[in-house]
Design a protein around this motif. Structure first.
Motif, mmCIF file in Angstrom:
data_model
loop_
_atom_site.group_PDB
_atom_site.id
_atom_site.type_symbol
_atom_site.label_atom_id
_atom_site.label_comp_id
_atom_site.label_asym_id
_atom_site.label_seq_id
_atom_site.Cartn_x
_atom_site.Cartn_y
_atom_site.Cartn_z
ATOM 1 N N UNK A 281 -189.334 -47.212 39.236
ATOM 2 C CA UNK A 281 -190.609 -47.750 39.712
ATOM 3 C C UNK A 281 -191.769 -47.162 38.917
ATOM 4 N N UNK A 282 -191.721 -45.862 38.636
ATOM 5 C CA UNK A 282 -192.811 -45.228 37.881
ATOM 6 C C UNK A 282 -192.925 -45.829 36.481
ATOM 7 N N UNK A 283 -191.786 -46.054 35.829
ATOM 8 C CA UNK A 283 -191.813 -46.601 34.467
ATOM 9 C C UNK A 283 -192.324 -48.034 34.467
ATOM 10 N N UNK A 284 -191.818 -48.842 35.384
ATOM 11 C CA UNK A 284 -192.268 -50.242 35.422
ATOM 12 C C UNK A 284 -193.737 -50.326 35.794
ATOM 13 N N UNK A 285 -194.200 -49.457 36.682
ATOM 14 C CA UNK A 285 -195.614 -49.459 37.050
ATOM 15 C C UNK A 285 -196.475 -49.091 35.856
ATOM 16 N N UNK A 286 -195.990 -48.190 35.018
ATOM 17 C CA UNK A 286 -196.786 -47.710 33.886
ATOM 18 C C UNK A 286 -196.801 -48.697 32.726
ATOM 19 N N UNK A 287 -195.674 -49.377 32.493
ATOM 20 C CA UNK A 287 -195.542 -50.125 31.246
ATOM 21 C C UNK A 287 -195.578 -51.644 31.385
#
Length: 554
Positions: A281-287
Motif C-alpha cells: 500500500x505504501x509503494x502504490x500510494x507513493x508511485x
C-alpha cells in the motif's frame, strides 16, 4: 533516501506502533470478536453428528410429564435404565439437593425414595457422568464421575472458548471425553461449533415413554439436558444469540473426543503478512495514480478478509483487526508523505520547466512529470539559426544587436509554445526546441514542421532569414549537469543530426531541411498537406553512412 526504503520504514514503523497500541486489548479485541462472529455466521457447519445424541427436556416433555420442578427423579432413573446400550450418558441436570417434597406437602403424604432409585440406576449403568458446580458437588458425585458444568462467556457475553478445567476442576464435557479414553492438550481453546440442527435431539418424554427403540442408542454418547424456555439454559454463541446450553456441551464433547477446535494463526506470520500489505500500500500510494492505489486498497482489504475466511473454513482463526489498523495507518501516513512529496516535486518541476514551457503546458507536465534522472524517449528536434547574423553584429551597436536578437528570440519562443514544443536552449542566435517530450504529441514531427514554417515566415517579417534543421528519433532526456548547475535537455544522435541538417540549409540554399525519420512521420499525414522535395543523400559529420534529406517546400 530511496523512496522504497522510506516506504519500508513507514510500514515497519506503523506496524510497531499499532502492535504497541494493541497491547491494550479493548482497542482491538471487540472488533476481532465481531469479525470472528461474522465468519461463523458465514461458515457455520451444518454437518450432522451421528455419534452424539441429545435427550431434550423440551416443551413437549413438560406438556406430557408435567411441570419440570415437580418431576420425580425416578424419571431420570428409568431413562438411564432404558439407555443401557449407550456408550455413555452425560446428565446436564444439577442434582444438588435430595429429592424432597415441600414442607406443607409432607403433612399429607410421604414421598417414595426416588434418590435411591436413581442411585441404583446409575450404579447399574456404570457409564453415567453428572454435572456439578464450581461451588457445590452433585449429591451423587461419590457414585459416578462428575464435572463442572459452568459455561464461561467472553466480556461481551458470547461463548467462544471452551475449557478442559475451570479452577482446577475438570469440566463436565471433558470428564465425558476422559471416560471414553480421549485426551485433549489445550486447557482453553476456541470451540469448534456445529449448528443447531447438527445434533440429533430426541424429546425426553419420547425416551421415557419408550417411543424410541433402545437399540437406537447403541454405542452413542447421550447427553440429557433442557431446551425448554422455562429452564433458562440459553447462551449467546458467535452465530446465534440464543443457543441451548446442552448443545454447547454437545459441541464441547464432540470437540474433545474428535480433537476439534479453532486454532489461532501463528502471530509471526500475521506480522509478515502485515508487513507485505503495508509495504504494498505504501509503494502504490507513493508511485501510482489515485485510481490505482485506491484499487490496491480495496484489493488488499478484500484479500485479507477472504484469506481470513478461507482459513476459518479450515478451522484456523486469522485475527485481522490489527492488520486492518496497520493498513489504515499506513494509508494515512503514506498519503501525507505523498502530498508533501508531490508539493515539493511540483515546486521543483516548476522551477525547472518554467524556462522551457508556457504556463498551460507547464500544468500538463506537472500532472504527468517526466523522469528527471534520464529516460529514452522518441521526439523531434529543431535547430533554427539566423543567417548572416555575425556580419550584422559587426556593423551594429551592442544595443541594436541585443534588441534585435531579443525580439527575434521572443517571437521564436512564442511560435514554439504555440505548437506545444519546448524551448530547450538558446545557442547564441540559434534556437533549439524539442517536440513530443515531456508533453506527448500525436505527431511531434508534424508540429515541428508547422512550427518551422511559421518561424521562417515570422523571421522574414522581422527582416531576417533563418535556416531550420529538423530530425526525429530516440534520444536520452533528463536533467543533466552538476549539483551547482543542472539543465533539462535531450542528447543523442538524433539531436546531433538535427543540428547538422540546420547547417546544410546554407549549403543547399533552402530554409528548412528535414531528416528521413521526420519525413516518414509527416509525409503521410491524412489531414494536413505539406510539400517536400527530395534533396538526395548527403554525408554529414559524425555519420559513416549517407543520410537522405528533404526540403520543406513553402
Amino acid at each position: 533516501m530511496n523512496r522504497i526504503l522510506k516506504n519500508l520504514l513507514i510500514s515497519i514503523g506503523v506496524i510497531v506502533v499499532v502492535h504497541i497500541i494493541c497491547l491494550y486489548k479493548p482497542l482491538y479485541q471487540p472488533f476481532d470478536q465481531k469479525i470472528y462472529d461474522l465468519k461463523y455466521r458465514i461458515a457455520i457447519s451444518e454437518r450432522h453428528i451421528e455419534d452424539i445424541v441429545v435427550i431434550d427436556i423440551d416443551e413437549i416433555s413438560l406438556e406430557k410429564l408435567g411441570r419440570y420442578q415437580n418431576w420425580p427423579r425416578v424419571y431420570f432413573a428409568e431413562v438411564i435404565e432404558y439407555l443401557s446400550l449407550a456408550k455413555l450418558i452425560g446428565i446436564d441436570i444439577f442434582f444438588g439437593e435430595p429429592d424432597t417434597l415441600p414442607v406443607y406437602a409432607r403433612r399429607y403424604y410421604q414421598k417414595p425414595d426416588f434418590d435411591s432409585t436413581l442411585i441404583n440406576a446409575i450404579l447399574n449403568n456404570k457409564n453415567v457422568v453428572l454435572v456439578s458446580s464450581l461451588n457445590k458437588e452433585s449429591i451423587f458425585s461419590s457414585i459416578c464421575p462428575s464435572g463442572v458444568g459452568e459455561i464461561i462467556a467472553d466480556e461481551d457475553g458470547v461463548v467462544r472458548n471452551g475449557y478442559k478445567e475451570i479452577n482446577h476442576k475438570q469440566t463436565f464435557a471433558y470428564t465425558i471425553a476422559r471416560q471414553i479414553g480421549k485426551n485433549f492438550f489445550d486447557n482453553k481453546f476456541l470451540i469448534h461449533y456445529f449448528d443447531l440442527e447438527s445434533f440429533r435431539r430426541i424429546s425426553f418424554s419420547d425416551v421415557y415413554l419408550q417411543r424410541v427403540p433402545k437399540e437406537y442408542f447403541t454405542d452413542k454418547i447421550v447427553l440429557i439436558g433442557g431446551t425448554a424456555s422455562g429452564l433458562f439454559d440459553y447462551h449467546a454463541v458467535p452465530f446465534r444469540r440464543h443457543f441451548p446450553g446442552i448443545l454447547i456441551q454437545a459441541n464441547l464433547v464432540n470437540g474433545f473426543i474428535k480433537n476439534l477446535k479453532i486454532t489461532q494463526f501463528p502471530y509471526f506470520f500475521i506480522l509478515l503478512i502485515t508487513i507485505f500489505f503495508s509495504l504494498l500500500i505504501a509503494i502504490f500510494t507513493s508511485f501510482y495514480q489515485t485510481r490505482v492505489y485506491v484499487l490496491v486498497y480495496l484489493i488488499s482489504f478484500l484479500s485479507i478478509f477472504i484469506l481470513s475466511l478461507v482459513l476459518f473454513y479450515n478451522n484456523i482463526e486469522f485475527q485481522s483487526v490489527r492488520i486492518y489498523y496497520s493498513l489504515i495507518l499506513t494509508i494515512i501516513i503514506s498519503l501525507i508523505y505523498r502530498y508533501r512529496f508531490e508539493e515539493r516535486e511540483k515546486r521543483r518541476l516548476k522551477s525547472i520547466f518554467s524556462r522551457y514551457y508556457s504556463k498551460e503546458l507547464l500544468e500538463k507536465i506537472i500532472k504527468e512529470p517526466p523522469r528527471l534522472g534520464g529516460e529514452r524517449v522518441a521526439c523531434t528536434i529543431i535547430f533554427a539559426d539566423i543567417r548572416n547574423f555575425t556580419p550584422y553584429t559587426e556593423k551594429s551597436t551592442p544595443e541594436e544587436v541585443a534588441n534585435s536578437l531579443n525580439k527575434f528570440l521572443t517571437e521564436m519562443v512564442m511560435i514554439v509554445f504555440k505548437y506545444q514544443g519546448r524551448v530547450d536552449k538558446f545557442i547564441g542566435d540559434c534556437v533549439m526546441a524539442v517536440f513530443g517530450h515531456p508533453v506527448k504529441l500525436k505527431n511531434s514531427a508534424l508540429n515541428a514542421c508547422l512550427c518551422a514554417k511559421e518561424m521562417v515566415k515570422r523571421a522574414e517579417q522581422l527582416g531576417l532569414k533563418i535556416g531550420v534543421g529538423i530530425n526525429s528519433g530516440e534520444v536520452v532526456s533528463g536533467n543533466f549537469g552538476s549539483p551547482m548547475r543542472m539543465e533539462y535537455t535531450v542528447i543523442g544522435d538524433a539531436v546531433n543530426l538535427a543540428s547538422r541538417l540546420e547547417g546544410l540549409t546554407k549549403e543547399f540554399g533552402v530554409s528548412v531541411i528535414i531528416g528521413n525519420e521526420t519525413y516518414k512521420m509527416v509525409s503521410s499525414h491524412p489531414t494536413i498537406e505539406l510539400h517536400f522535395k527530395e534533396l538526395g543523400k548527403v554525408k554529414v559529420k559524425g555519420k559513416e553512412e549517407e543520410v537522405m534529406i528533404y526540403e520543406l517546400v513553402f
